[in-house]
Design a protein around this motif. Structure first.
Motif, PDB file in Angstrom:
ATOM      1  N   ALA A  89     -12.369 -73.976 -36.377  1.00  0.00           N
ATOM      2  CA  ALA A  89     -11.680 -75.744 -35.771  1.00  0.00           C
ATOM      3  C   ALA A  89     -11.458 -76.239 -36.212  1.00  0.00           C
ATOM      4  N   MET A  90     -12.791 -77.062 -37.896  1.00  0.00           N
ATOM      5  CA  MET A  90     -12.590 -77.862 -38.740  1.00  0.00           C
ATOM      6  C   MET A  90     -11.613 -77.524 -39.915  1.00  0.00           C
ATOM      7  N   THR A  91     -11.777 -76.543 -40.497  1.00  0.00           N
ATOM      8  CA  THR A  91     -10.880 -75.285 -41.595  1.00  0.00           C
ATOM      9  C   THR A  91      -9.904 -75.302 -40.921  1.00  0.00           C
ATOM     10  N   GLN A  92      -9.228 -74.381 -39.687  1.00  0.00           N
ATOM     11  CA  GLN A  92      -8.553 -74.256 -39.337  1.00  0.00           C
ATOM     12  C   GLN A  92      -7.585 -73.100 -40.430  1.00  0.00           C
ATOM     13  N   PRO A  93      -8.379 -72.210 -40.368  1.00  0.00           N
ATOM     14  CA  PRO A  93      -7.393 -70.766 -40.868  1.00  0.00           C
ATOM     15  C   PRO A  93      -6.223 -69.809 -39.603  1.00  0.00           C
ATOM     16  N   ILE A  94      -6.747 -70.062 -38.286  1.00  0.00           N
ATOM     17  CA  ILE A  94      -5.715 -69.986 -37.175  1.00  0.00           C
ATOM     18  C   ILE A  94      -5.796 -70.827 -36.573  1.00  0.00           C
ATOM     19  N   ARG A  95      -4.325 -71.117 -35.586  1.00  0.00           N
ATOM     20  CA  ARG A  95      -4.738 -71.686 -34.541  1.00  0.00           C
ATOM     21  C   ARG A  95      -3.912 -71.389 -34.048  1.00  0.00           C
ATOM     22  N   VAL A  96      -3.563 -71.521 -32.434  1.00  0.00           N
ATOM     23  CA  VAL A  96      -2.822 -71.033 -31.621  1.00  0.00           C
ATOM     24  C   VAL A  96      -1.620 -70.796 -31.613  1.00  0.00           C
ATOM     25  N   GLU A  97      -1.141 -69.598 -31.420  1.00  0.00           N
ATOM     26  CA  GLU A  97       0.797 -68.995 -31.692  1.00  0.00           C
ATOM     27  C   GLU A  97       1.031 -69.302 -33.176  1.00  0.00           C
ATOM     28  N   ASP A  98       0.093 -68.859 -33.663  1.00  0.00           N
ATOM     29  CA  ASP A  98       0.317 -68.842 -35.714  1.00  0.00           C
ATOM     30  C   ASP A  98       0.790 -67.047 -36.054  1.00  0.00           C
ATOM     31  N   ALA A  99       1.454 -66.955 -36.390  1.00  0.00           N
ATOM     32  CA  ALA A  99       1.731 -65.642 -36.525  1.00  0.00           C
ATOM     33  C   ALA A  99       0.787 -65.267 -38.078  1.00  0.00           C
ATOM     34  N   THR A 148     -16.417 -66.847 -28.384  1.00  0.00           N
ATOM     35  CA  THR A 148     -16.921 -65.632 -29.539  1.00  0.00           C
ATOM     36  C   THR A 148     -15.646 -64.565 -29.693  1.00  0.00           C
ATOM     37  N   TYR A 149     -14.068 -64.553 -29.728  1.00  0.00           N
ATOM     38  CA  TYR A 149     -13.507 -63.922 -29.489  1.00  0.00           C
ATOM     39  C   TYR A 149     -11.891 -64.504 -29.428  1.00  0.00           C
ATOM     40  N   VAL A 150     -11.188 -63.217 -30.072  1.00  0.00           N
ATOM     41  CA  VAL A 150      -9.440 -64.252 -30.573  1.00  0.00           C
ATOM     42  C   VAL A 150      -8.760 -63.140 -29.966  1.00  0.00           C
ATOM     43  N   VAL A 151      -7.316 -63.526 -28.867  1.00  0.00           N
ATOM     44  CA  VAL A 151      -6.726 -62.572 -28.351  1.00  0.00           C
ATOM     45  C   VAL A 151      -5.149 -62.602 -29.242  1.00  0.00           C
ATOM     46  N   VAL A 152      -5.204 -61.392 -30.117  1.00  0.00           N
ATOM     47  CA  VAL A 152      -3.771 -61.361 -30.921  1.00  0.00           C
ATOM     48  C   VAL A 152      -2.949 -60.963 -29.659  1.00  0.00           C
ATOM     49  N   ARG A 153      -1.335 -60.981 -29.786  1.00  0.00           N
ATOM     50  CA  ARG A 153      -0.648 -60.765 -28.630  1.00  0.00           C
ATOM     51  C   ARG A 153       0.249 -60.128 -29.862  1.00  0.00           C
ATOM     52  N   LEU A 154       0.345 -58.956 -29.698  1.00  0.00           N
ATOM     53  CA  LEU A 154       1.119 -57.680 -30.975  1.00  0.00           C
ATOM     54  C   LEU A 154       2.529 -57.561 -30.315  1.00  0.00           C
ATOM     55  N   TRP A 155       3.503 -57.310 -31.874  1.00  0.00           N
ATOM     56  CA  TRP A 155       4.889 -57.582 -31.234  1.00  0.00           C
ATOM     57  C   TRP A 155       5.029 -57.069 -29.902  1.00  0.00           C
ATOM     58  N   ASP A 156       4.342 -54.938 -29.780  1.00  0.00           N
ATOM     59  CA  ASP A 156       4.463 -54.520 -28.430  1.00  0.00           C
ATOM     60  C   ASP A 156       4.394 -54.813 -27.363  1.00  0.00           C
ATOM     61  N   LEU A 157       3.768 -56.121 -27.518  1.00  0.00           N
ATOM     62  CA  LEU A 157       2.945 -56.387 -26.144  1.00  0.00           C
ATOM     63  C   LEU A 157       1.843 -56.195 -25.671  1.00  0.00           C
ATOM     64  N   ARG A 158       0.747 -55.557 -26.832  1.00  0.00           N
ATOM     65  CA  ARG A 158      -0.042 -55.329 -26.521  1.00  0.00           C
ATOM     66  C   ARG A 158      -1.246 -56.271 -27.185  1.00  0.00           C
ATOM     67  N   ARG A 159      -2.863 -56.115 -26.761  1.00  0.00           N
ATOM     68  CA  ARG A 159      -3.630 -57.361 -27.146  1.00  0.00           C
ATOM     69  C   ARG A 159      -4.426 -56.758 -27.943  1.00  0.00           C
ATOM     70  N   LEU A 160      -4.809 -57.523 -29.134  1.00  0.00           N
ATOM     71  CA  LEU A 160      -5.876 -56.890 -29.986  1.00  0.00           C
ATOM     72  C   LEU A 160      -6.476 -58.257 -29.993  1.00  0.00           C
ATOM     73  N   ILE A 161      -8.135 -57.354 -30.199  1.00  0.00           N
ATOM     74  CA  ILE A 161      -9.932 -58.273 -29.370  1.00  0.00           C
ATOM     75  C   ILE A 161      -9.777 -58.860 -31.229  1.00  0.00           C
ATOM     76  N   VAL A 162      -9.961 -59.951 -31.673  1.00  0.00           N
ATOM     77  CA  VAL A 162     -10.764 -59.622 -32.755  1.00  0.00           C
ATOM     78  C   VAL A 162     -11.890 -60.911 -32.219  1.00  0.00           C
ATOM     79  N   PRO A 163     -13.145 -60.528 -33.180  1.00  0.00           N
ATOM     80  CA  PRO A 163     -14.761 -61.453 -32.866  1.00  0.00           C
ATOM     81  C   PRO A 163     -14.232 -62.924 -33.536  1.00  0.00           C
TER      82      PRO A 163
END
Length: 387
Positions: free
Chosen positions: A207-217, A233-248
């Motif tokens: 939140a402070m340094t923001q290496p990622i943000r919502v809707e970042d590619a 606790t985790y981040v949901v990544v929407r992949l190009w083929d609409l799969r979801r990758l769950i990453v801590p």
């Protein structure tokens, strides 16, 4: 005093309804005490909801709907608690009910605080829109608010549960262990919560340094997609083929990854072509400029065609084109590749790559003689004379 007046009224009622069983009048008093704020709150919020709808304030209607339950529960518990001393129950019953009400009151206070924080965050984020092209500032604020909100919510839940447990003498030690993280119970909870705490700290860092943000590619674990949601606790990544990758959350602090839209969404795409030496480079450059200028995905910044290598009997051409965003860059690369291949097939088919083989006539003659001698069983020189 309100309690003295209520007690006096209760004594008159007990005298008037002395024929009722013990405790029934007190129970009716508590029911009335709960029903009055329940009905009054619902009526008031319903009128406010209608007033907001009359002025087309949909957002205010959503706020009213979300705040109705925690606010109503808070007022009902407070009213029942104020009426409990005048109910006339025995000392043991009164103490037990008071402990239950205090436990519920602490939980409801935490519930109201979390609800108020959620509503405040929604009000704050209304000024930022993610559905516009230049949404970098909006993505920054949305990411910060969501991560910090979930982190504070987790801490508030722990504090609320601990405070509620300390209000009951029989389980007070568990609440103290939650507060102080001491003793056997605190040690077990601390070990169990270690991944949660590490992700919580990672969330604060993000939140402070923001290496990622919502809707970042982003590109991670060999997959390309967009940051769809960031939880506590985790981040949901929407992949190009609409799969979801769950990453801590800790992944984005401990491991390298690619962020294609960290400071801006501008990207440069690469297209490689392998053609014959006879290809007219100036004509290809003119065609490339024509193709990208007709494509709305091009941001009119980068359009380059270069010879980068000469592998074997071919020439390797590298085309650089730019667009805004990873998806637009990928589509623009595909459009340019298709257009250039079609142009070569139509205008310069001889410039397409081909495999060349040189044939040695002498060796071919010797090979033919060998084949003929094996087939006919005669000397090759004799076969030539016959021919």
């Amino acid at each position: 005093m309100p309690h003295d007046a209520l007690a006096e009224v209760m004594r008159h009622l007990q005298t008037a309804f002395a024929f009722l069983p013990d405790g029934l009048l007190g129970s009716l008093l508590l029911l009335v005490a709960a029903a009055v704020p329940l009905a009054a709150t619902r009526w008031f919020l319903r009128q406010f909801y209608r007033l907001a709808g009359r002025f087309n304030q949909t957002f205010l209607q959503v706020l009213v709907t979300r705040s109705q339950r925690p606010l109503t529960t808070f007022l009902v518990i407070a009213a029942v608690g104020l009426a409990l001393p005048a109910a006339g129950f025995s000392y043991r019953t009164t103490v037990t009910l008071a402990q239950i009400l205090l436990f519920a009151f602490v939980l409801v206070v935490g519930w109201n605080i979390i609800t108020a924080m959620n509503l405040g965050a929604e009000v704050y984020l209304r000024r930022f829109r993610l559905d516009v092209e230049d949404n970098l500032l909006a993505r920054k604020h949305v990411t910060q608010v969501r991560i910090l909100l979930r982190t504070v919510q987790t801490l508030l839940v722990l504090i609320t549960v601990a405070a509620a447990l300390t209000s009951i003498p029989s389980v007070r030690q568990y609440g103290v262990s939650l507060f102080a993280s001491a003793g056997a119970a605190g040690l077990v909870l601390g070990l169990a919560a270690r991944p949660l705490l590490s992700n919580m700290l990672a969330g604060i860092q993000i939140a402070m340094t923001q290496p990622i943000r919502v809707e970042d590619a982003v590109v991670l674990e060999g997959e390309w997609g967009w940051i769809e949601n960031i939880t506590g606790t985790y981040v949901v990544v929407r992949l190009w083929d609409l799969r979801r990758l769950i990453v801590p959350l800790s992944y984005f602090i401990e491991k390298p990854f690619q962020n294609w839209t960290h400071e801006s969404s501008d990207l440069i795409g690469t297209v490689f072509l392998r053609v014959d030496y006879s290809v007219p480079l100036d004509r290809l450059r003119a065609k490339l400029r024509e193709v990208v200028e007709a494509d709305p995905l091009w941001d009119r910044k980068t359009c380059v065609l270069q010879v980068t290598d000469t592998p074997g009997n071919m020439v390797e051409l590298r085309i650089l084109v730019s667009a805004r965003g990873g998806g637009a860059t990928f589509d623009l690369r595909c459009h340019v590749r298709e257009a250039m291949i079609s142009f070569l097939q139509r205008e310069y088919p001889e410039a397409l790559p081909r495999q060349r083989n040189e044939i040695n006539v002498n060796n071919m003659g010797n090979s033919l003689d060998g084949l003929l001698s094996v087939r006919d069983g005669r000397d090759p020189a004799e076969l030539r004379r016959v021919a």
